[in-house]
Design a protein around this motif. Structure first.
Motif, short mmCIF file in Angstrom:
data_model
loop_
_atom_site.label_atom_id
_atom_site.label_comp_id
_atom_site.label_asym_id
_atom_site.label_seq_id
_atom_site.Cartn_x
_atom_site.Cartn_y
_atom_site.Cartn_z
N PHE A 100 0.82 -1.21 0.00
CA PHE A 100 0.00 0.00 0.00
C PHE A 100 0.86 1.26 0.00
O PHE A 100 0.47 2.28 -0.59
N LEU A 101 2.02 1.21 0.63
CA LEU A 101 2.92 2.35 0.62
C LEU A 101 3.42 2.62 -0.80
O LEU A 101 3.43 3.78 -1.26
N VAL A 102 3.81 1.58 -1.50
CA VAL A 102 4.29 1.75 -2.88
C VAL A 102 3.17 2.25 -3.78
O VAL A 102 3.37 3.15 -4.60
N VAL A 103 1.96 1.70 -3.63
CA VAL A 103 0.82 2.14 -4.44
C VAL A 103 0.51 3.61 -4.17
O VAL A 103 0.25 4.38 -5.09
N ALA A 104 0.56 4.02 -2.92
CA ALA A 104 0.28 5.41 -2.59
C ALA A 104 1.36 6.35 -3.15
O ALA A 104 1.04 7.44 -3.63
N LEU A 105 2.60 5.93 -3.11
CA LEU A 105 3.67 6.76 -3.67
C LEU A 105 3.55 6.89 -5.18
O LEU A 105 3.74 7.97 -5.74
N VAL A 106 3.21 5.80 -5.86
CA VAL A 106 3.05 5.83 -7.30
C VAL A 106 1.84 6.67 -7.69
O VAL A 106 1.90 7.48 -8.61
N ALA A 107 0.74 6.52 -6.97
CA ALA A 107 -0.46 7.29 -7.28
C ALA A 107 -0.26 8.77 -6.96
O ALA A 107 -0.76 9.63 -7.69
N GLY A 108 0.49 9.07 -5.94
CA GLY A 108 0.76 10.47 -5.60
C GLY A 108 1.61 11.16 -6.64
O GLY A 108 1.41 12.33 -6.94
N ARG A 109 2.53 10.45 -7.22
CA ARG A 109 3.39 11.04 -8.26
C ARG A 109 2.62 11.27 -9.55
O ARG A 109 2.84 12.25 -10.23
#
Length: 58
Positions: A45-54
């Protein structure tokens, strides 16, 4: 998920204290599995949130 891992850890400690080795080892195994599943979900979920935020920032 981590609450369940903590619960099984406490059950394992109490069972070990009273001499129930089989139940203690089973509960410790479940606590270990649930802990690692919780950590893996956190990382995903951390990786998904970072990718979606970018992608929103662009």
């Amino acid at each position: 998920m981590l609450k369940l891992a903590l619960f099984f850890l406490v059950v394992s400690l109490v069972a070990g204290l009273f001499g129930f080795g089989g139940i203690s080892s089973a509960a410790a195994g479940m606590a270990k599995i649930l802990f690692f599943i919780g950590i893996m979900l956190f990382v995903v979920f951390l990786v998904v949130a970072l990718v979606a935020g970018r992608s929103i920032m662009k």
